[in-house]
Design a protein around this motif. Structure first.
Motif, PDB file in Angstrom:
ATOM      1  N   GLY A 104      43.740  35.419  36.172  1.00  0.00           N
ATOM      2  CA  GLY A 104      43.273  36.452  35.264  1.00  0.00           C
ATOM      3  C   GLY A 104      44.166  37.667  35.221  1.00  0.00           C
ATOM      4  N   VAL A 105      45.289  37.597  35.913  1.00  0.00           N
ATOM      5  CA  VAL A 105      46.217  38.711  35.999  1.00  0.00           C
ATOM      6  C   VAL A 105      47.552  38.173  36.480  1.00  0.00           C
ATOM      7  CG1 VAL A 105      45.616  39.244  38.390  1.00  0.00           C
ATOM      8  CG2 VAL A 105      46.543  41.060  36.913  1.00  0.00           C
ATOM      9  N   THR A 106      48.635  38.902  36.175  1.00  0.00           N
ATOM     10  CA  THR A 106      49.951  38.484  36.671  1.00  0.00           C
ATOM     11  C   THR A 106      49.993  38.588  38.189  1.00  0.00           C
ATOM     12  OG1 THR A 106      50.999  39.290  34.650  1.00  0.00           O
ATOM     13  CG2 THR A 106      52.429  38.926  36.562  1.00  0.00           C
ATOM     14  N   SER A 107      50.503  37.551  38.828  1.00  0.00           N
ATOM     15  CA  SER A 107      50.566  37.543  40.290  1.00  0.00           C
ATOM     16  C   SER A 107      51.392  38.715  40.800  1.00  0.00           C
ATOM     17  CB  SER A 107      51.184  36.227  40.782  1.00  0.00           C
ATOM     18  OG  SER A 107      51.321  36.240  42.180  1.00  0.00           O
ATOM     19  N   ASP A 108      50.854  39.399  41.823  1.00  0.00           N
ATOM     20  CA  ASP A 108      51.540  40.548  42.416  1.00  0.00           C
ATOM     21  C   ASP A 108      51.195  40.582  43.909  1.00  0.00           C
ATOM     22  OD1 ASP A 108      52.530  43.000  43.265  1.00  0.00           O
ATOM     23  OD2 ASP A 108      52.034  44.016  41.382  1.00  0.00           O
ATOM     24  N   PRO A 149      35.820  35.412  40.023  1.00  0.00           N
ATOM     25  CA  PRO A 149      35.296  36.665  39.474  1.00  0.00           C
ATOM     26  C   PRO A 149      36.177  37.224  38.364  1.00  0.00           C
ATOM     27  CG  PRO A 149      36.278  37.050  41.622  1.00  0.00           C
ATOM     28  CD  PRO A 149      36.251  35.558  41.428  1.00  0.00           C
ATOM     29  N   ASP A 150      35.545  38.009  37.491  1.00  0.00           N
ATOM     30  CA  ASP A 150      36.267  38.667  36.402  1.00  0.00           C
ATOM     31  C   ASP A 150      37.174  39.753  36.962  1.00  0.00           C
ATOM     32  OD1 ASP A 150      36.616  39.447  33.480  1.00  0.00           O
ATOM     33  OD2 ASP A 150      35.856  41.322  34.369  1.00  0.00           O
ATOM     34  N   ASP A 172      34.266  49.131  47.167  1.00  0.00           N
ATOM     35  CA  ASP A 172      33.548  47.933  47.597  1.00  0.00           C
ATOM     36  C   ASP A 172      34.509  47.009  48.350  1.00  0.00           C
ATOM     37  OD1 ASP A 172      32.538  45.176  47.513  1.00  0.00           O
ATOM     38  OD2 ASP A 172      30.941  45.994  46.263  1.00  0.00           O
ATOM     39  N   GLY A 173      34.296  46.806  49.660  1.00  0.00           N
ATOM     40  CA  GLY A 173      35.205  46.030  50.493  1.00  0.00           C
ATOM     41  C   GLY A 173      35.329  44.583  50.071  1.00  0.00           C
ATOM     42  N   GLU A 174      34.204  43.969  49.688  1.00  0.00           N
ATOM     43  CA  GLU A 174      34.249  42.577  49.250  1.00  0.00           C
ATOM     44  C   GLU A 174      35.033  42.449  47.949  1.00  0.00           C
ATOM     45  OE1 GLU A 174      33.864  38.534  49.054  1.00  0.00           O
ATOM     46  OE2 GLU A 174      33.533  39.902  50.751  1.00  0.00           O
ATOM     47  N   ALA A 175      34.822  43.380  47.024  1.00  0.00           N
ATOM     48  CA  ALA A 175      35.556  43.357  45.759  1.00  0.00           C
ATOM     49  C   ALA A 175      37.045  43.573  46.001  1.00  0.00           C
ATOM     50  CB  ALA A 175      35.010  44.428  44.820  1.00  0.00           C
ATOM     51  N   LYS A 179      38.127  44.752  39.752  1.00  0.00           N
ATOM     52  CA  LYS A 179      38.981  45.905  40.004  1.00  0.00           C
ATOM     53  C   LYS A 179      38.179  47.196  39.990  1.00  0.00           C
ATOM     54  CE  LYS A 179      43.244  48.199  38.594  1.00  0.00           C
ATOM     55  NZ  LYS A 179      44.358  48.260  37.628  1.00  0.00           N
ATOM     56  N   LEU A 180      37.220  47.302  39.061  1.00  0.00           N
ATOM     57  CA  LEU A 180      36.396  48.507  38.984  1.00  0.00           C
ATOM     58  C   LEU A 180      35.610  48.697  40.277  1.00  0.00           C
ATOM     59  CD1 LEU A 180      35.285  50.876  37.343  1.00  0.00           C
ATOM     60  CD2 LEU A 180      33.545  49.301  36.421  1.00  0.00           C
TER      61      LEU A 180
END
Length: 471
Positions: free
Chosen positions: A62-66, A33-34, A46-49, A39-40
């Motif tokens: 798609g983002v720095t690991s955190d 997923p994007d 949204d629990g699944e998101a 994140k939005l």
């Protein structure tokens, strides 16, 4: 090598814990997923998101690991009832428990695991099966091993699509057929897991077809499944494919597969590579590579590799290993009660090679061997080893001085070497070298003589055996 005992050599795979992070429902084809969109939605509750966002952050997609922020989103999703997120929260507390041994984290890990199981997470159900298979005991929580309950959870996870659960259930039913119900057969679960791409199940299915344990032997199918497992890096399968290639004379291909298995720490693969580079006539010998792989296998506890390495280094002229190779041959002389004189003779060939290079333990061994037939040579060898600090040789030299064998009888020198030997012998070595009986051969010394002998011993040791009485 004889492969008729495949089961005894390769039935080594342990239960594999479900420790990897999976995309939803183990569907590897699911598009990632994007990040911004996910994140939005997550911020909107949204629990699944929230769960998906946690995976993106955890894996750095798609983002720095955190990992810390990932855990926060997993927790939000878990609180809303998402089964996969609950499993991730359980994993988080389990890692905390493993690193800190804080039982609070262990209990939280188990409780979140139960929630995830009840919500249908096959990852959690598989892990719960493993817990009941092995048992769990921490302060404030105890789960007794229960194979029936383990099978129950494996079945639930298998129905939800877990290839590892199919594999674990196959192994459990294979070992305990009484746990099967409604016509279940372990072979069916091995096949299901293998067809789902589980490399361990593919390996085992190959072994089953190779040995004909649960079905008829089928060499072609065995190699087919071994190849599939090997392509996924299953080390035992890589080894088995290598043995097949070696049997066909495809040595370089075999070496490639052995190397892949060896890289994962499989000692037998290192051992085989060592043998090929040392002995195989279809490839140029490379003793340096042979030594490297035999050493690796030895470090991993492979006893035959250790012996081969000793033999290789002995042949290359290493004095210490020539002595140890002599020991190996001498021990084999007594194996099985059937004495083989040629091994005994060969042992002393290697002891002599080592002794000629000045290795003290070999000099002492040769001294004992020659003592009755050539006491002069034995005396010389004992003396050389004694001056290198070898306690047994110092003791044997003391006895020869006391008896006057191959030298003039010398009570003072004899007792000097006796004292030195007793001071240098290994701790706890009370009975070595026949000390308990041989001590009576040393005539008592008066106080003045004892002081003189102790001074001689001290001077001998302080000069690193350069200035010693009788030499």
């Amino acid at each position: 090598m004889n492969y008729t005992g495949v089961g005894s050599l390769f039935f080594l795979i342990l239960s594999v814990a479900v420790a990897w992070f999976v995309w939803e429902d183990s569907d590897s084809s699911t598009a990632i997923p994007d990040y911004s969109t996910t994140k939005l939605l997550a911020e909107q509750g949204d629990g699944e998101a929230q769960y998906q966002l946690g995976l993106l952050l955890l894996r750095g997609l798609g983002v720095t690991s955190d990992p810390e922020e990932a855990q926060q989103w997993f927790q939000k999703s878990a609180d809303s009832g998402n089964a996969h997120a609950q499993f991730q929260v359980s994993q988080f507390h389990d890692r905390k428990f493993q690193s800190s041994e804080n039982p609070e984290h262990g209990i939280k890990a188990f409780n979140w695991l139960k929630k995830a199981c009840d919500k249908g997470s096959w990852e959690a159900q598989t892990k719960m099966g493993q817990i009941y298979l092995n048992g769990l005991q921490i302060e404030g929580l105890e789960v007794s091993p229960d194979q029936g309950t383990a099978a129950f959870w494996f079945r639930r996870a298998a129905k939800n699509g877990s290839s590892n659960a199919n594999y674990q259930l196959a192994k459990l039913l294979d070992a305990n057929p009484k746990l099967a119900k409604n016509g279940e057969e372990s072979l069916d679960y091995y096949k299901k897991a293998a067809e789902q791409g589980n490399p361990d199940a593919q390996y085992w299915l190959g072994v089953i077809y190779l040995e004909g344990k649960l079905t008829r032997r089928n060499h072609g199918l065995a190699i087919e499944w071994m190849n599939k497992a090997a392509q996924q890096g299953q080390p035992y399968a890589e080894y088995m494919v290598a043995t097949e290639l070696e049997r066909e004379g495809k040595i370089q291909e075999a070496l490639n597969y052995y190397a892949r298995s060896a890289e994962q720490g499989f000692a037998e693969a290192h051992y085989k590579i060592g043998l090929i580079y040392r002995f195989d006539t279809l490839i140029d010998a490379d003793l340096e590579k042979a030594e490297f792989h035999l050493t690796k296998a030895t470090e991993l506890g492979h006893s035959k590799a250790k012996e081969e390495r000793i033999g290789l280094l002995a042949e290359q002229g290493d004095a210490e290993n020539q002595y140890y190779f002599g020991n190996l041959l001498k021990n084999r002389y007594f194996d099985g009660g059937a004495r083989k004189s040629f091994l005994h003779d060969q042992a002393y060939v290697w002891y002599e090679k080592s002794a000629n290079q000045g290795y003290p333990a070999a000099q002492n061994e040769m001294g004992k061997h020659l003592y009755l037939g050539n006491p002069e040579k034995a005396f010389s060898l004992y003396r050389q080893a004694a001056h290198q600090g070898l306690s047994p040789a110092q003791w044997n030299l003391a006895i020869m001085y006391m008896k006057g064998e191959a030298t003039e009888r010398d009570r003072m020198t004899a007792n000097m070497w006796r004292i030195i030997s007793e001071s240098t012998r290994p701790a706890g070595d009370m009975y070595s070298y026949g000390r308990m009986s041989a001590r009576f051969q040393f005539a008592p010394l008066n106080e003045t003589e004892m002081e003189e002998v102790q001074a001689l011993a001290q001077r001998c040791m302080e000069t690193d055996y350069e200035v010693c009485a009788g030499t």
